[in-house]
Design a protein around this motif. Structure first.
Motif, PDB file in Angstrom:
ATOM      1  N   THR A   3       0.794  -1.226   0.000  1.00  0.00           N
ATOM      2  CA  THR A   3       0.000   0.000   0.000  1.00  0.00           C
ATOM      3  C   THR A   3       0.826   1.274   0.000  1.00  0.00           C
ATOM      4  OG1 THR A   3      -0.166  -0.048   2.416  1.00  0.00           O
ATOM      5  CG2 THR A   3      -1.911  -1.146   1.168  1.00  0.00           C
ATOM      6  N   GLU A   4       2.068   1.202   0.345  1.00  0.00           N
ATOM      7  CA  GLU A   4       2.899   2.406   0.419  1.00  0.00           C
ATOM      8  C   GLU A   4       3.856   2.460  -0.763  1.00  0.00           C
ATOM      9  OE1 GLU A   4       4.653   3.412   4.153  1.00  0.00           O
ATOM     10  OE2 GLU A   4       3.093   2.359   5.260  1.00  0.00           O
ATOM     11  N   GLN A   5       3.685   3.451  -1.592  1.00  0.00           N
ATOM     12  CA  GLN A   5       4.509   3.590  -2.787  1.00  0.00           C
ATOM     13  C   GLN A   5       5.986   3.741  -2.441  1.00  0.00           C
ATOM     14  OE1 GLN A   5       3.471   3.213  -6.022  1.00  0.00           O
ATOM     15  NE2 GLN A   5       5.653   3.221  -6.459  1.00  0.00           N
ATOM     16  N   GLN A   6       6.286   4.506  -1.380  1.00  0.00           N
ATOM     17  CA  GLN A   6       7.680   4.716  -1.005  1.00  0.00           C
ATOM     18  C   GLN A   6       8.343   3.388  -0.612  1.00  0.00           C
ATOM     19  OE1 GLN A   6       8.438   7.270   2.390  1.00  0.00           O
ATOM     20  NE2 GLN A   6      10.446   7.823   1.587  1.00  0.00           N
ATOM     21  N   ALA A   7       7.636   2.550   0.135  1.00  0.00           N
ATOM     22  CA  ALA A   7       8.187   1.249   0.527  1.00  0.00           C
ATOM     23  C   ALA A   7       8.440   0.393  -0.708  1.00  0.00           C
ATOM     24  CB  ALA A   7       7.240   0.542   1.487  1.00  0.00           C
ATOM     25  N   HIS A   8       7.495   0.392  -1.633  1.00  0.00           N
ATOM     26  CA  HIS A   8       7.665  -0.370  -2.872  1.00  0.00           C
ATOM     27  C   HIS A   8       8.865   0.143  -3.663  1.00  0.00           C
ATOM     28  CE1 HIS A   8       6.930  -1.617  -7.057  1.00  0.00           C
ATOM     29  NE2 HIS A   8       6.456  -2.709  -6.489  1.00  0.00           N
ATOM     30  N   ASP A   9       9.019   1.457  -3.738  1.00  0.00           N
ATOM     31  CA  ASP A   9      10.150   2.038  -4.472  1.00  0.00           C
ATOM     32  C   ASP A   9      11.492   1.660  -3.845  1.00  0.00           C
ATOM     33  OD1 ASP A   9       8.305   3.213  -6.161  1.00  0.00           O
ATOM     34  OD2 ASP A   9       8.482   5.217  -5.272  1.00  0.00           O
ATOM     35  N   ILE A  10      11.538   1.632  -2.522  1.00  0.00           N
ATOM     36  CA  ILE A  10      12.784   1.270  -1.827  1.00  0.00           C
ATOM     37  C   ILE A  10      13.123  -0.196  -2.097  1.00  0.00           C
ATOM     38  CG2 ILE A  10      13.821   0.893   0.453  1.00  0.00           C
ATOM     39  CD1 ILE A  10      12.251   3.437   1.341  1.00  0.00           C
ATOM     40  N   VAL A  11      12.133  -1.081  -1.972  1.00  0.00           N
ATOM     41  CA  VAL A  11      12.364  -2.507  -2.237  1.00  0.00           C
ATOM     42  C   VAL A  11      12.810  -2.711  -3.678  1.00  0.00           C
ATOM     43  CG1 VAL A  11      11.260  -4.773  -2.393  1.00  0.00           C
ATOM     44  CG2 VAL A  11      10.810  -3.303  -0.427  1.00  0.00           C
ATOM     45  N   THR A  12      12.156  -2.048  -4.603  1.00  0.00           N
ATOM     46  CA  THR A  12      12.512  -2.161  -6.017  1.00  0.00           C
ATOM     47  C   THR A  12      13.953  -1.721  -6.254  1.00  0.00           C
ATOM     48  OG1 THR A  12      10.221  -1.816  -6.697  1.00  0.00           O
ATOM     49  CG2 THR A  12      11.916  -1.411  -8.357  1.00  0.00           C
ATOM     50  N   ALA A  13      14.353  -0.614  -5.656  1.00  0.00           N
ATOM     51  CA  ALA A  13      15.726  -0.114  -5.826  1.00  0.00           C
ATOM     52  C   ALA A  13      16.746  -1.097  -5.263  1.00  0.00           C
ATOM     53  CB  ALA A  13      15.870   1.253  -5.156  1.00  0.00           C
ATOM     54  N   ILE A  14      16.446  -1.661  -4.095  1.00  0.00           N
ATOM     55  CA  ILE A  14      17.374  -2.621  -3.478  1.00  0.00           C
ATOM     56  C   ILE A  14      17.497  -3.879  -4.336  1.00  0.00           C
ATOM     57  CG2 ILE A  14      17.678  -4.160  -1.489  1.00  0.00           C
ATOM     58  CD1 ILE A  14      16.443  -1.848   0.206  1.00  0.00           C
ATOM     59  N   VAL A  15      16.369  -4.377  -4.825  1.00  0.00           N
ATOM     60  CA  VAL A  15      16.403  -5.583  -5.662  1.00  0.00           C
ATOM     61  C   VAL A  15      17.176  -5.309  -6.947  1.00  0.00           C
ATOM     62  CG1 VAL A  15      14.994  -7.171  -7.027  1.00  0.00           C
ATOM     63  CG2 VAL A  15      14.309  -6.603  -4.692  1.00  0.00           C
ATOM     64  N   HIS A  16      16.931  -4.172  -7.583  1.00  0.00           N
ATOM     65  CA  HIS A  16      17.661  -3.852  -8.815  1.00  0.00           C
ATOM     66  C   HIS A  16      19.162  -3.718  -8.566  1.00  0.00           C
ATOM     67  CE1 HIS A  16      13.821  -2.237 -10.969  1.00  0.00           C
ATOM     68  NE2 HIS A  16      13.909  -3.557 -10.974  1.00  0.00           N
ATOM     69  N   LEU A  17      19.528  -3.105  -7.439  1.00  0.00           N
ATOM     70  CA  LEU A  17      20.949  -2.992  -7.095  1.00  0.00           C
ATOM     71  C   LEU A  17      21.568  -4.376  -6.907  1.00  0.00           C
ATOM     72  CD1 LEU A  17      23.474  -1.390  -6.281  1.00  0.00           C
ATOM     73  CD2 LEU A  17      22.545  -1.309  -3.958  1.00  0.00           C
ATOM     74  N   ALA A  18      20.891  -5.242  -6.149  1.00  0.00           N
ATOM     75  CA  ALA A  18      21.420  -6.585  -5.906  1.00  0.00           C
ATOM     76  C   ALA A  18      21.542  -7.369  -7.205  1.00  0.00           C
ATOM     77  CB  ALA A  18      20.520  -7.322  -4.921  1.00  0.00           C
ATOM     78  N   LEU A  19      20.537  -7.261  -8.071  1.00  0.00           N
ATOM     79  CA  LEU A  19      20.601  -7.966  -9.350  1.00  0.00           C
ATOM     80  C   LEU A  19      21.742  -7.441 -10.217  1.00  0.00           C
ATOM     81  CD1 LEU A  19      16.800  -8.242 -10.214  1.00  0.00           C
ATOM     82  CD2 LEU A  19      18.339 -10.108  -9.541  1.00  0.00           C
ATOM     83  N   SER A  20      21.966  -6.127 -10.191  1.00  0.00           N
ATOM     84  CA  SER A  20      23.055  -5.558 -10.996  1.00  0.00           C
ATOM     85  C   SER A  20      24.422  -6.018 -10.493  1.00  0.00           C
ATOM     86  CB  SER A  20      22.975  -4.037 -11.016  1.00  0.00           C
ATOM     87  OG  SER A  20      23.366  -3.480  -9.772  1.00  0.00           O
ATOM     88  N   LEU A  21      24.496  -6.368  -9.212  1.00  0.00           N
ATOM     89  CA  LEU A  21      25.743  -6.870  -8.626  1.00  0.00           C
ATOM     90  C   LEU A  21      25.814  -8.395  -8.672  1.00  0.00           C
ATOM     91  CD1 LEU A  21      25.911  -4.491  -5.535  1.00  0.00           C
ATOM     92  CD2 LEU A  21      27.299  -4.377  -7.624  1.00  0.00           C
ATOM     93  N   GLU A  22      24.830  -9.009  -9.320  1.00  0.00           N
ATOM     94  CA  GLU A  22      24.742 -10.460  -9.466  1.00  0.00           C
ATOM     95  C   GLU A  22      24.737 -11.182  -8.115  1.00  0.00           C
ATOM     96  OE1 GLU A  22      27.603 -11.844 -12.326  1.00  0.00           O
ATOM     97  OE2 GLU A  22      26.952 -10.368 -13.815  1.00  0.00           O
ATOM     98  N   LEU A  23      23.992 -10.609  -7.167  1.00  0.00           N
ATOM     99  CA  LEU A  23      23.857 -11.206  -5.851  1.00  0.00           C
ATOM    100  C   LEU A  23      22.602 -12.078  -5.788  1.00  0.00           C
ATOM    101  CD1 LEU A  23      24.650  -8.066  -3.660  1.00  0.00           C
ATOM    102  CD2 LEU A  23      26.191  -9.955  -4.226  1.00  0.00           C
TER     103      LEU A  23
END
Length: 75
Positions: A3-23
């Motif tokens: 329900t919270e857009q900011q929380a979703h945006d933070i999770v999305t950013a963290i996941v994208h960062l981890a994927l870019s680092l092949e974690l």
């Protein structure tokens, strides 16, 4: 996260960062089908939380999930 857009945006950013680092990504605290689906869609590899299984005594865990409990040293 639902329900919270900011929380979703933070999770999305963290996941994208981890994927870019092949974690390998482990999402913790998954409580609903919606959380599970959203995290899976983002690319999380593994997860844990009440949605998958509520906490249980160790012996119950081994009985439910481990076939050969006699072969495991839980000391």
């Amino acid at each position: 996260m639902d329900t919270e857009q900011q929380a979703h945006d933070i999770v999305t950013a963290i996941v994208h960062l981890a994927l870019s680092l092949e974690l390998k990504i482990v999402a913790e605290g998954i409580e609903t089908q919606s959380h599970f689906n959203g995290l899976k869609a983002l690319g999380c590899h593994l997860g844990q939380g009440y949605f998958m299984c509520r906490p249980m005594p160790m012996n119950n865990f081994f009985t439910k999930f481990i076939d050969d409990i006699d072969d495991i040293d839980v000391a």
